[in-house]
Design an enzyme around this catalytic site. Structure first.
Site, PDB file in Angstrom:
ATOM      1  N   ALA A  15       0.838  -1.199   0.000  1.00 60.33           N
ATOM      2  CA  ALA A  15       0.000   0.000   0.000  1.00 60.33           C
ATOM      3  C   ALA A  15       0.871   1.247   0.000  1.00 60.33           C
ATOM      4  O   ALA A  15       2.095   1.165  -0.122  1.00 60.33           O
ATOM      5  CB  ALA A  15      -0.923  -0.003   1.215  1.00 60.33           C
ATOM      6  N   ASN A  16       0.273   2.423   0.117  1.00 65.21           N
ATOM      7  CA  ASN A  16       1.029   3.674   0.232  1.00 65.21           C
ATOM      8  C   ASN A  16       0.339   4.592   1.229  1.00 65.21           C
ATOM      9  O   ASN A  16      -0.709   4.254   1.772  1.00 65.21           O
ATOM     10  CB  ASN A  16       1.199   4.333  -1.153  1.00 65.21           C
ATOM     11  CG  ASN A  16      -0.130   4.715  -1.760  1.00 65.21           C
ATOM     12  OD1 ASN A  16      -0.847   5.562  -1.240  1.00 65.21           O
ATOM     13  ND2 ASN A  16      -0.488   4.078  -2.870  1.00 65.21           N
TER      14      ASN A  16
END
Ligand code: C5P
Length: 223
Positions: A29-30
């Site tokens: 993810a980010n």
């Protein structure tokens, strides 16, 4: 209608990060919070637009008057965007992962003594570029974002050309700016006509100003 100048217009907004599955319990993810995209969806709805918000996983409540479609991966986000078309305008504020894990394991990957798993990656579709390149049913206005840590205008201009969109909202996400997850944003609006340096202001104010610019754009365009 002066108060609801976008009534009768349909708009697509993407927001948030994507989650790219590794196995049933893990993902890549980010740090995108989704705040800027949600604020844009809210501002467009306030002006009377019918808004479809295609959202990656976030902690945010749905803005009033917006239809929200939740997705996880970039591939899911592209499918949801395509399903929302045709629209008058599409604003791509999501922080889409550039890569996904090439083959998602269907069972949880087990820890093995003396052996590290390795992940091979595959390139994700570029949703902004895909929609910008449509020859049939391309939205009249396609807006992309560029999160840059250096040479913001130069990199933003290159992105405008490469992605084939109409406008780029380029923002400074360098360390210390607090843009990621924060409530403020310093943006440049890049169009084919030139560059505007907007003051550092809240993400809500950026959203209202952008929605106002989108309204101006559509004042010259027939439904
Ligand atoms: O190339 P970069 O990721 O910096 O471009 C950012 C812009 O492109 C944003 O508007 C983002 O929402 C969009 N994008 C996309 N699909 C991708 C990657 C980026 O729509 N796979």
């Amino acid at each position: 209608n002066a108060e609801k100048p976008l009534r009768g217009r349909k708009m697509l907004v993407t927001a948030g990060p994507t989650h790219e599955p590794i196995d049933p319990v893990r993902y890549i993810a980010n740090r995108s919070s989704g705040k800027q995209g949600y604020a844009i969806a809210a501002a467009l709805a306030d002006l009377g637009a019918e808004v479809v918000l295609v959202s990656g996983p976030t902690r945010l409540d749905s803005p009033r008057g917006v239809t929200r479609q939740n997705v996880e991966s970039a591939n899911d986000m592209l499918a949801a965007c395509e399903a929302a078309l045709p629209v008058d305008a599409a604003i791509f504020a999501a922080a889409v992962a550039d890569w996904r894990v090439a083959s998602e394991a269907d069972q949880k990957i087990k820890k093995k003594e003396g052996r590290l798993p390795s992940l091979s990656l595959a390139e994700n579709p570029d949703i902004l570029a895909t929609v910008s390149a449509l020859t049939q049913g391309r939205p009249a206005l396609v807006v992309g974002f560029a999160a840059e840590t250096e040479a913001i205008i130069e990199n933003g201009k290159a992105k405008l050309a490469r992605k084939g969109c109409d406008w780029i909202v380029a923002n400074d996400v360098g360390t210390g700016t607090g843009t990621f997850g924060g409530d403020e944003n310093h943006v440049f609006l890049l169009t084919r006509e030139g560059v505007e340096d907007w003051p550092k202001q809240s993400k809500d104010a950026v959203a209202r100003d952008l929605a106002a610019r989108i309204t101006t754009f559509f004042q010259g365009v027939d439904v």
